[in-house]
Design a protein around this motif. Structure first.
Motif, short mmCIF file in Angstrom:
data_model
loop_
_atom_site.label_atom_id
_atom_site.label_comp_id
_atom_site.label_asym_id
_atom_site.label_seq_id
_atom_site.Cartn_x
_atom_site.Cartn_y
_atom_site.Cartn_z
N LYS A 89 1.01 -1.08 -0.26
CA LYS A 89 0.42 -0.04 0.17
C LYS A 89 0.82 0.95 0.21
O LYS A 89 2.03 1.08 0.72
CB LYS A 89 -1.27 -0.34 0.86
N ASN A 90 0.63 2.14 -0.92
CA ASN A 90 1.45 3.49 -1.07
C ASN A 90 1.09 4.34 -0.38
O ASN A 90 -0.10 5.29 -0.81
CB ASN A 90 2.02 3.67 -2.26
N ASN A 91 0.84 4.98 1.20
CA ASN A 91 0.52 6.06 1.60
C ASN A 91 1.11 7.31 1.17
O ASN A 91 0.82 7.78 1.70
CB ASN A 91 0.26 5.35 2.85
N LYS A 92 2.30 6.98 0.40
CA LYS A 92 2.64 8.57 -0.18
C LYS A 92 1.94 9.54 -1.02
O LYS A 92 0.93 8.85 -1.59
CB LYS A 92 4.38 8.48 -0.44
N PRO A 93 2.21 10.87 -0.71
CA PRO A 93 1.58 11.22 -1.49
C PRO A 93 1.84 11.47 -3.29
O PRO A 93 1.69 12.57 -3.94
CB PRO A 93 1.58 12.86 -1.31
N TYR A 94 2.42 10.67 -3.65
CA TYR A 94 3.26 10.12 -5.05
C TYR A 94 3.27 8.83 -5.82
O TYR A 94 3.53 8.26 -4.65
CB TYR A 94 4.51 11.04 -5.38
N PRO A 95 2.82 9.01 -6.56
CA PRO A 95 3.53 7.32 -7.10
C PRO A 95 5.10 7.10 -7.11
O PRO A 95 5.51 7.59 -6.60
CB PRO A 95 2.90 7.09 -8.70
N ILE A 96 4.46 5.29 -7.13
CA ILE A 96 6.57 4.61 -6.55
C ILE A 96 6.38 3.74 -7.73
O ILE A 96 5.48 3.71 -8.04
CB ILE A 96 6.03 4.50 -5.20
N GLU A 97 7.78 3.52 -7.99
CA GLU A 97 7.98 2.23 -8.27
C GLU A 97 8.74 1.57 -7.18
O GLU A 97 9.80 1.77 -6.52
CB GLU A 97 8.90 2.43 -9.76
N ILE A 98 8.13 -0.29 -7.03
CA ILE A 98 8.94 -0.92 -5.91
C ILE A 98 8.93 -1.85 -6.93
O ILE A 98 8.43 -3.31 -7.74
CB ILE A 98 7.43 -0.60 -5.31
N VAL A 99 10.70 -2.80 -6.31
CA VAL A 99 10.28 -4.03 -6.82
C VAL A 99 10.51 -5.39 -5.48
O VAL A 99 10.98 -4.96 -4.68
CB VAL A 99 11.66 -4.31 -7.31
N VAL A 100 9.58 -6.01 -5.85
CA VAL A 100 9.17 -7.11 -4.23
C VAL A 100 9.86 -8.44 -5.98
O VAL A 100 9.58 -8.69 -5.96
CB VAL A 100 7.77 -7.24 -4.19
N MET A 101 10.45 -9.33 -3.98
CA MET A 101 10.82 -9.91 -4.44
C MET A 101 10.92 -11.95 -3.74
O MET A 101 10.44 -11.02 -2.45
CB MET A 101 12.65 -10.05 -4.94
N ASP A 102 10.25 -12.87 -4.02
CA ASP A 102 10.38 -13.74 -3.31
C ASP A 102 11.07 -15.59 -4.02
O ASP A 102 11.73 -14.72 -5.07
CB ASP A 102 8.59 -14.20 -3.40
N GLN A 103 10.50 -16.30 -3.54
CA GLN A 103 10.91 -17.23 -4.40
C GLN A 103 10.59 -18.96 -4.20
O GLN A 103 9.27 -18.56 -3.59
CB GLN A 103 12.44 -17.20 -3.29
N LEU A 104 10.69 -19.39 -5.13
CA LEU A 104 9.87 -20.65 -4.95
C LEU A 104 10.93 -21.14 -4.46
O LEU A 104 11.77 -21.74 -4.47
CB LEU A 104 9.16 -21.66 -6.52
N PRO A 105 10.47 -22.81 -3.55
CA PRO A 105 11.44 -24.13 -3.19
C PRO A 105 12.21 -25.18 -5.08
O PRO A 105 11.22 -25.14 -5.68
CB PRO A 105 11.20 -24.78 -2.91
N ILE A 106 12.93 -25.48 -4.41
CA ILE A 106 14.02 -25.76 -5.09
C ILE A 106 14.53 -27.43 -4.79
O ILE A 106 14.91 -27.47 -3.67
CB ILE A 106 15.46 -25.02 -5.47
N SER A 107 13.92 -28.34 -5.09
CA SER A 107 14.29 -29.32 -5.15
C SER A 107 15.73 -29.74 -5.12
O SER A 107 16.63 -29.53 -6.58
CB SER A 107 13.22 -30.59 -5.80
N ASN A 108 16.26 -30.57 -4.45
CA ASN A 108 17.75 -31.03 -4.86
C ASN A 108 17.78 -32.94 -4.92
O ASN A 108 19.15 -33.08 -4.71
CB ASN A 108 18.41 -31.03 -3.65
N THR A 109 16.83 -32.76 -5.41
CA THR A 109 16.72 -34.71 -4.84
C THR A 109 15.52 -35.16 -5.91
O THR A 109 14.72 -34.15 -6.70
CB THR A 109 16.71 -35.32 -3.36
N LYS A 110 15.59 -36.16 -6.94
CA LYS A 110 14.42 -36.64 -7.70
C LYS A 110 12.94 -37.02 -7.04
O LYS A 110 12.39 -36.65 -7.71
CB LYS A 110 14.50 -37.60 -8.13
N GLU A 111 13.44 -36.89 -5.95
CA GLU A 111 11.83 -37.78 -5.09
C GLU A 111 10.91 -36.67 -4.67
O GLU A 111 9.92 -36.02 -4.23
CB GLU A 111 12.45 -38.59 -3.44
N ILE A 112 11.77 -35.45 -5.32
CA ILE A 112 10.91 -34.19 -4.14
C ILE A 112 10.86 -33.31 -5.85
O ILE A 112 11.82 -32.87 -6.72
CB ILE A 112 11.20 -33.32 -3.22
N THR A 113 9.41 -32.80 -5.50
CA THR A 113 8.93 -32.39 -7.17
C THR A 113 7.91 -30.78 -6.85
O THR A 113 7.24 -31.28 -6.25
CB THR A 113 8.83 -32.96 -8.38
N VAL A 114 8.44 -29.75 -7.30
CA VAL A 114 7.53 -28.47 -7.38
C VAL A 114 6.74 -28.78 -8.47
O VAL A 114 7.85 -28.23 -9.70
CB VAL A 114 8.53 -27.20 -6.88
#
Length: 622
Positions: free
Chosen positions: A549-574
């Motif tokens: 939520k942008n509560n400021k009196p002017y527009p903003i640009e924002i970079v948001v980062m998240d991630q997905l899990p990574i499997s390191n074995t064939k028994e687990i798949t995403v």
């Protein structure tokens, strides 16, 4: 008996011998010199003095007094201009001509003496009161039928005795409180005097220049250059941003300090990123031999924990107590600070591979790896003893014609900004003063107004805050130094950050801290959380919603980062990954959203995924 001819020859020989003796006799003359210029390096400083002298024919020892006792003997250079020859240059201690105390120190010492006299007076009064109390205690009024006193007289005597003892107790208490207050004041004065007069070395030194001239010289001039220890500087900045539509205002400040034993008063001063004490020779490694009964020297460094983040704090002391005004600098950079009144410091470092250099006048330098959040250091007394040294001098012997032609020669000076392949220099435009007291003198060097692209960054999974960053291009032409940043955004102080040029790319990115005007939340959507069992496998679902939520009196640009899990074995798949409007980095599975949010508006992002794994597997999916 000698004939007339022999007498004449004898007289002539005696005259010639007397003339030669007079000519060969070395005379001594004191000469005043003045500091004209100082170049301050990250460690040490180059001092340039000038002097004029007149002297007679023959040999003369010119003694330049009041010189720093902490000269690097290999750096001393003396250049003369005139019809004479410099035969030798000697640098020697002068324990008779001591350094002048500053007016502030003399005032404090006088104040201390006055308080000590007050304490003596109050202590004497207290002693008198205790003595009177003792006399009254030994001469109690004894009453009774045989005392010869009437009952009323006895009552009055007892009442007087009691009242006098009460008065004595009150007076003693007042005097004792006064003495306690005086002691507190004396402790403060002692600490302040220690901070102002840190050096135990009060001697000065002389530069003795022996010259030889055929005729009397009335217009000789000298340039004296030398490198002094116990001096240096570090940089920091005030960075101000009015709003994301305005340029960055960056003020570069040089924090200069010195305890060389000579005051630099109203001199032309430059600061340089160079460090003459650093060796340019690559190190070599030698065999490492182990032996029995090897002992480690008792450590004078205490560290606590590993370095988390980039902030290091601690205390600098000697074996007596904390050291106020000790210098702490990141080695090879201009990032630094000084300890406060209690010997404490806080400093931001570029990386765990950095090293901290601790220095204090009269103490041995100590270099410590910056691998802990808390580093306490105990400095030891310096063992360096100044010795009389003989140094090469530059001789000058010119004809009168040539002297006149070169009379107005000048040594090239740095301009306001000078950039060399390995160093950057700034010349302070106005005459500047730095006294030999170990204090930090802050000079405002230059102000930059820098166009910048502002962008917010948030990683809600780690920290639900919006960090404002500024990206500056073409920063290589700005002649900046590494240093701490004091951050001001929209008029408010946000704290400190670090200008780390060593690890910067073509675009210099500066973190300006958290912006409270942007609200961010990351929550798990319970309706999408599920677990299904199929034979010996299970499938678990997760979904998260990120709201900005942008509560400021002017527009903003924002970079948001998240991630997905990574499997390191064939028994687990995403499976069934979903991240609308985001960009996925396949190798790291990091998702990046670049979002524009108008003023007073809110944007929501979602991330979903399923993970298939063996039934008995225990996974952390949140």
């Amino acid at each position: 008996m000698m004939n007339n001819q022999s007498k004449k020859k004898y007289v002539l020989v005696c005259f010639l011998l007397a003339t030669m003796a007079m000519f060969s006799q070395t005379k001594t003359k004191k000469v005043n010199s003045k500091i004209e210029k100082v170049i301050v390096f990250s460690q040490g400083a180059q001092v340039s003095r000038t002097a004029n002298a007149t002297f007679d024919s023959g040999k003369t020892e010119l003694v330049f007094q009041g010189i720093s006792p902490k000269i690097d003997k290999q750096s001393l250079q003396v250049k003369g201009k005139g019809r004479f020859t410099i035969l030798s240059v000697i640098h020697q201690n002068n324990f008779l001509n001591t350094q002048q105390h500053r007016a502030e120190i003399s005032k404090l010492e006088s104040e201390k003496r006055e308080w000590e006299l007050k304490k003596t007076t109050e202590t004497n009064i207290l002693s008198i009161l205790k003595n009177e109390e003792g006399i009254l205690s030994k001469n109690q009024v004894v009453g009774g039928t045989n005392s010869g006193l009437k009952t009323t007289d006895l009552r009055e005597a007892v009442e007087f005795h009691r009242q006098r003892l009460i008065d004595l107790v009150k007076q003693k208490t007042e005097i004792e409180q006064k003495i306690m207050g005086i002691d507190t004041t004396l402790v403060k004065l002692d600490k302040q005097l220690k901070a102002l007069n840190q050096s135990d070395e009060n001697a000065t030194s002389d530069i003795v220049v022996t010259v030889s001239a055929t005729n009397a010289v009335a217009n000789a001039s000298f340039d004296i250059d030398y490198y002094v220890l116990d001096a240096g500087w570090y940089s920091n900045y005030d960075l101000r941003v009015e709003d994301v539509n305005s340029p960055i205002n960056l003020l570069l400040k040089a924090n200069i300090f010195q305890s060389s034993g000579e005051d630099w008063k109203d001199v032309n001063m430059s600061i340089s990123s160079g460090n003459p004490t650093e060796s340019g020779v690559a190190p070599t490694i030698t065999p490492w031999y182990l032996g029995l009964n090897q002992r480690r020297i008792q450590s004078t460094v205490q560290t606590f924990g590993q370095l988390v983040g980039n902030t290091i704090s601690g205390t600098v002391s000697d074996y007596i107590g904390p050291l106020a005004g000790a210098n702490v600098v990141v080695r090879g950079t201009s990032i630094g600070t000084t300890t406060d009144f209690n010997g404490n410091y806080t400093l931001k470092v570029p990386s765990v591979n950095s090293e901290l250099v601790f220095t204090y006048v009269g103490m041995e330098e100590k270099i410590v790896p910056a691998n802990s959040n808390v580093v306490n250091v105990v400095l030891e007394q310096s063992k360096v003893a100044l010795e009389e040294v003989v140094v090469m001098g530059y001789s000058s012997r010119k004809s009168r014609k040539k002297y006149k032609e070169e009379e107005d020669y000048s040594i090239p000076m740095e301009t306001t900004v000078a950039y060399q392949p390995t160093t950057i220099s700034y010349e302070i435009k106005d005459p500047y003063t730095v006294l030999s007291d170990g204090k930090v003198y802050t000079a405002e060097i230059k102000t930059f107004n820098l166009p910048a692209k502002y962008q917010y960054l948030s990683i809600p999974k780690l920290d639900a805050s919006a960090y404002l960053t500024a990206k500056i291009t073409d920063w290589q032409d700005l002649n900046l130094f590494d240093g701490e940043l004091n951050l001001f955004f929209e008029g408010a102080y946000l704290g400190k950050s670090l200008l780390d040029l060593q690890n910067a790319s073509d675009t210099l990115e500066v973190s300006l801290g958290k912006d409270k005007g942007i609200s961010i939340a990351r929550k798990q959507l319970k309706e999408f959380k599920a677990k299904q069992f199929l034979s010996s496998y299970k499938t678990e679902s997760r979904a998260f919603e990120i709201s900005i939520k942008n509560n400021k009196p002017y527009p903003i640009e924002i970079v948001v980062m998240d991630q997905l899990p990574i499997s390191n074995t064939k028994e687990i798949t995403v499976q069934e990954e979903e991240y609308k409007e985001g960009t996925l980095a396949e190798e790291t599975k990091i998702i990046t959203w670049k979002v524009a949010i108008p003023s007073k508006n809110e944007k929501k992002l979602t991330i979903k995924y399923k993970v298939k794994s063996p039934k008995n597997a225990s996974l952390i999916l949140d």
